[in-house]
Design a protein around this motif. Structure first.
Motif, PDB file in Angstrom:
ATOM      1  N   THR A  85       0.834  -1.066  -0.032  1.00  0.00           N
ATOM      2  CA  THR A  85      -0.163   0.073  -0.147  1.00  0.00           C
ATOM      3  C   THR A  85       0.784   1.307   0.045  1.00  0.00           C
ATOM      4  OG1 THR A  85      -1.651  -1.297   1.270  1.00  0.00           O
ATOM      5  CG2 THR A  85      -1.774   1.035   1.142  1.00  0.00           C
ATOM      6  N   LEU A  86       0.649   2.375  -0.563  1.00  0.00           N
ATOM      7  CA  LEU A  86       1.307   3.426  -1.005  1.00  0.00           C
ATOM      8  C   LEU A  86       0.420   4.682  -0.522  1.00  0.00           C
ATOM      9  CD1 LEU A  86       3.141   2.545  -4.297  1.00  0.00           C
ATOM     10  CD2 LEU A  86       3.912   2.404  -2.244  1.00  0.00           C
ATOM     11  N   THR A  87       0.930   5.505   0.503  1.00  0.00           N
ATOM     12  CA  THR A  87       0.181   6.558   0.851  1.00  0.00           C
ATOM     13  C   THR A  87       1.084   7.931   0.949  1.00  0.00           C
ATOM     14  OG1 THR A  87       0.377   6.071   2.961  1.00  0.00           O
ATOM     15  CG2 THR A  87      -1.514   5.309   1.850  1.00  0.00           C
ATOM     16  N   ALA A  88       0.717   9.074   0.881  1.00  0.00           N
ATOM     17  CA  ALA A  88       1.404  10.141   1.114  1.00  0.00           C
ATOM     18  C   ALA A  88       1.643  10.348   2.724  1.00  0.00           C
ATOM     19  CB  ALA A  88       0.942  11.469   0.459  1.00  0.00           C
ATOM     20  N   ARG A  89       2.851  10.520   3.163  1.00  0.00           N
ATOM     21  CA  ARG A  89       2.982  10.886   4.353  1.00  0.00           C
ATOM     22  C   ARG A  89       4.299  11.596   4.577  1.00  0.00           C
ATOM     23  NH1 ARG A  89       2.678   6.252   8.658  1.00  0.00           N
ATOM     24  NH2 ARG A  89       0.646   6.037   7.619  1.00  0.00           N
ATOM     25  N   GLY A  90       4.505  12.797   5.562  1.00  0.00           N
ATOM     26  CA  GLY A  90       5.715  13.424   5.912  1.00  0.00           C
ATOM     27  C   GLY A  90       6.484  13.952   4.531  1.00  0.00           C
ATOM     28  N   GLY A  91       5.735  14.220   3.435  1.00  0.00           N
ATOM     29  CA  GLY A  91       6.419  14.781   2.103  1.00  0.00           C
ATOM     30  C   GLY A  91       7.015  13.833   1.342  1.00  0.00           C
ATOM     31  N   THR A  92       6.668  12.629   1.620  1.00  0.00           N
ATOM     32  CA  THR A  92       7.063  11.352   0.507  1.00  0.00           C
ATOM     33  C   THR A  92       6.082  10.433   0.594  1.00  0.00           C
ATOM     34  OG1 THR A  92       9.066  10.129   0.043  1.00  0.00           O
ATOM     35  CG2 THR A  92       8.533  10.160   2.475  1.00  0.00           C
ATOM     36  N   THR A  93       6.328   9.306   0.091  1.00  0.00           N
ATOM     37  CA  THR A  93       5.630   8.125   0.239  1.00  0.00           C
ATOM     38  C   THR A  93       5.719   7.053   1.220  1.00  0.00           C
ATOM     39  OG1 THR A  93       5.212   8.393  -2.363  1.00  0.00           O
ATOM     40  CG2 THR A  93       4.646   6.054  -1.272  1.00  0.00           C
ATOM     41  N   PHE A  94       4.864   6.461   1.883  1.00  0.00           N
ATOM     42  CA  PHE A  94       4.676   5.546   2.965  1.00  0.00           C
ATOM     43  C   PHE A  94       4.499   4.268   2.187  1.00  0.00           C
ATOM     44  CE2 PHE A  94       3.162   2.964   6.137  1.00  0.00           C
ATOM     45  CZ  PHE A  94       4.246   3.040   7.200  1.00  0.00           C
ATOM     46  N   GLN A  95       5.198   3.329   2.248  1.00  0.00           N
ATOM     47  CA  GLN A  95       4.927   2.030   1.873  1.00  0.00           C
ATOM     48  C   GLN A  95       4.834   0.906   2.966  1.00  0.00           C
ATOM     49  OE1 GLN A  95       7.155  -0.460  -1.495  1.00  0.00           O
ATOM     50  NE2 GLN A  95       8.329  -0.792   0.235  1.00  0.00           N
ATOM     51  N   LYS A  96       3.733   0.242   3.004  1.00  0.00           N
ATOM     52  CA  LYS A  96       3.492  -0.904   3.633  1.00  0.00           C
ATOM     53  C   LYS A  96       2.971  -2.157   3.154  1.00  0.00           C
ATOM     54  CE  LYS A  96       1.134  -1.848   8.178  1.00  0.00           C
ATOM     55  NZ  LYS A  96       2.088  -2.745   8.480  1.00  0.00           N
ATOM     56  N   GLY A  97       3.584  -3.207   3.457  1.00  0.00           N
ATOM     57  CA  GLY A  97       3.363  -4.423   2.757  1.00  0.00           C
ATOM     58  C   GLY A  97       2.424  -5.197   3.661  1.00  0.00           C
ATOM     59  N   SER A  98       1.966  -6.195   2.899  1.00  0.00           N
ATOM     60  CA  SER A  98       0.715  -7.199   3.572  1.00  0.00           C
ATOM     61  C   SER A  98       1.231  -8.608   3.969  1.00  0.00           C
ATOM     62  CB  SER A  98      -0.219  -7.068   2.530  1.00  0.00           C
ATOM     63  OG  SER A  98       0.060  -7.830   1.219  1.00  0.00           O
ATOM     64  N   ALA A  99       0.391  -9.438   4.371  1.00  0.00           N
ATOM     65  CA  ALA A  99       0.571 -10.711   4.599  1.00  0.00           C
ATOM     66  C   ALA A  99       1.008 -11.349   2.959  1.00  0.00           C
ATOM     67  CB  ALA A  99      -0.536 -11.310   5.120  1.00  0.00           C
ATOM     68  N   VAL A 100       0.529 -10.923   2.010  1.00  0.00           N
ATOM     69  CA  VAL A 100       0.703 -11.352   0.640  1.00  0.00           C
ATOM     70  C   VAL A 100       2.076 -10.987   0.205  1.00  0.00           C
ATOM     71  CG1 VAL A 100       0.121 -11.295  -1.808  1.00  0.00           C
ATOM     72  CG2 VAL A 100      -1.784 -11.305   0.124  1.00  0.00           C
ATOM     73  N   LEU A 157       1.853  10.522  -6.005  1.00  0.00           N
ATOM     74  CA  LEU A 157       2.485  10.749  -4.680  1.00  0.00           C
ATOM     75  C   LEU A 157       3.694  11.538  -4.831  1.00  0.00           C
ATOM     76  CD1 LEU A 157       1.442   6.996  -3.324  1.00  0.00           C
ATOM     77  CD2 LEU A 157       0.223   9.327  -2.842  1.00  0.00           C
ATOM     78  N   PRO A 158       4.019  11.968  -3.694  1.00  0.00           N
ATOM     79  CA  PRO A 158       5.206  12.689  -3.648  1.00  0.00           C
ATOM     80  C   PRO A 158       6.508  11.503  -3.277  1.00  0.00           C
ATOM     81  CG  PRO A 158       4.153  13.073  -1.412  1.00  0.00           C
ATOM     82  CD  PRO A 158       3.191  12.320  -2.407  1.00  0.00           C
ATOM     83  N   LEU A 159       7.618  11.839  -3.592  1.00  0.00           N
ATOM     84  CA  LEU A 159       8.893  11.001  -3.337  1.00  0.00           C
ATOM     85  C   LEU A 159       9.999  11.989  -3.026  1.00  0.00           C
ATOM     86  CD1 LEU A 159       9.746   8.255  -3.060  1.00  0.00           C
ATOM     87  CD2 LEU A 159      10.391   8.399  -5.472  1.00  0.00           C
ATOM     88  N   ALA A 160      10.508  12.093  -1.786  1.00  0.00           N
ATOM     89  CA  ALA A 160      11.825  12.711  -1.497  1.00  0.00           C
ATOM     90  C   ALA A 160      12.839  12.272  -2.103  1.00  0.00           C
ATOM     91  CB  ALA A 160      11.616  13.071   0.154  1.00  0.00           C
ATOM     92  N   GLU A 161      13.813  13.216  -2.183  1.00  0.00           N
ATOM     93  CA  GLU A 161      15.110  12.815  -2.506  1.00  0.00           C
ATOM     94  C   GLU A 161      15.972  12.115  -1.669  1.00  0.00           C
ATOM     95  OE1 GLU A 161      16.480  13.143  -5.700  1.00  0.00           O
ATOM     96  OE2 GLU A 161      14.833  14.037  -6.467  1.00  0.00           O
ATOM     97  N   ARG A 162      15.784  12.489  -0.064  1.00  0.00           N
ATOM     98  CA  ARG A 162      16.333  11.898   0.913  1.00  0.00           C
ATOM     99  C   ARG A 162      15.260  11.634   1.774  1.00  0.00           C
ATOM    100  NH1 ARG A 162      21.642  11.795   1.336  1.00  0.00           N
ATOM    101  NH2 ARG A 162      22.902  12.666   0.142  1.00  0.00           N
ATOM    102  N   ARG A 163      15.587  10.576   2.835  1.00  0.00           N
ATOM    103  CA  ARG A 163      14.606  10.379   3.927  1.00  0.00           C
ATOM    104  C   ARG A 163      14.236  11.802   4.617  1.00  0.00           C
ATOM    105  NH1 ARG A 163      13.178   5.569   5.835  1.00  0.00           N
ATOM    106  NH2 ARG A 163      14.880   4.486   4.726  1.00  0.00           N
TER     107      ARG A 163
END
Length: 169
Positions: A85-100, A157-163
């Motif tokens: 799952t990809l969502t915007a968070r903190g000026g970048t994209t947050f990725q979270k995996g699943s059981a799959v 979605l946003p993607l920061a250059e650095r964390r």
């Protein structure tokens, strides 16, 4: 038989993949361009070096096994990306995996082991088979990350250059 140095390298690669990729995907992580590129680039570079060293005297059967390995693991990389799952968070994209996602990682490892077992049973597994572990995993992660990057762009979605400095979940 792999040398002690190669065994230590494989253990280090496994640790890197388990932490940097699998664990972070399951708990969720903020993505940036650097993290999408660094781990797969490192694995592909080390894997390409080890693979090239093992090429002299390699049989056609072992080369075919490597080609099948790279193709299947690249396909699994695409599938793993689609399960996050990809969502915007903190000026970048947050990725979270699943059981799959975890299941597909287990399948990735099982396929790699299965191809080695198949090669051994057919008598075509040799030095290239063990030397190409980092290359096949690195390529699989690179394809997964490229697919994720494409999804990020498609979703706008946003993607920061650095964390980002604040690592909130």
């Amino acid at each position: 038989m792999p040398s002690a140095t190669n065994v230590l390298l494989y253990v280090a690669i496994a640790g890197l993949v388990l932490y940097k990729v699998v664990y972070q995907q399951v708990r969720g992580t903020l993505l940036n361009r650097r993290t999408l590129v660094t781990t797969p680039l490192l694995l592909v570079a080390v894997g390409a070096y080890l693979t090239l060293k093992a090429l002299p005297g390699t049989s056609a059967g072992e080369l075919g096994l490597l080609a099948a390995d790279l193709l299947v693991l690249a396909g699994l990389g695409v599938l793993r990306s689609t399960t996050t799952t990809l969502t915007a968070r903190g000026g970048t994209t947050f990725q979270k995996g699943s059981a799959v996602t975890v299941g597909l990682w287990a399948l990735t490892v099982a396929v790699r082991i299965g191809l080695v077992a198949l090669g051994t049973a057919l008598g075509v597994a040799g030095p290239l088979t063990s030397a190409s572990v980092a290359l096949s995993l690195g390529l699989s992660i690179a394809v997964q990350n490229a697919t994720t990057h494409r999804r990020i762009r498609r979703l706008g979605l946003p993607l920061a250059e650095r964390r980002p400095a604040a690592l909130s979940r």
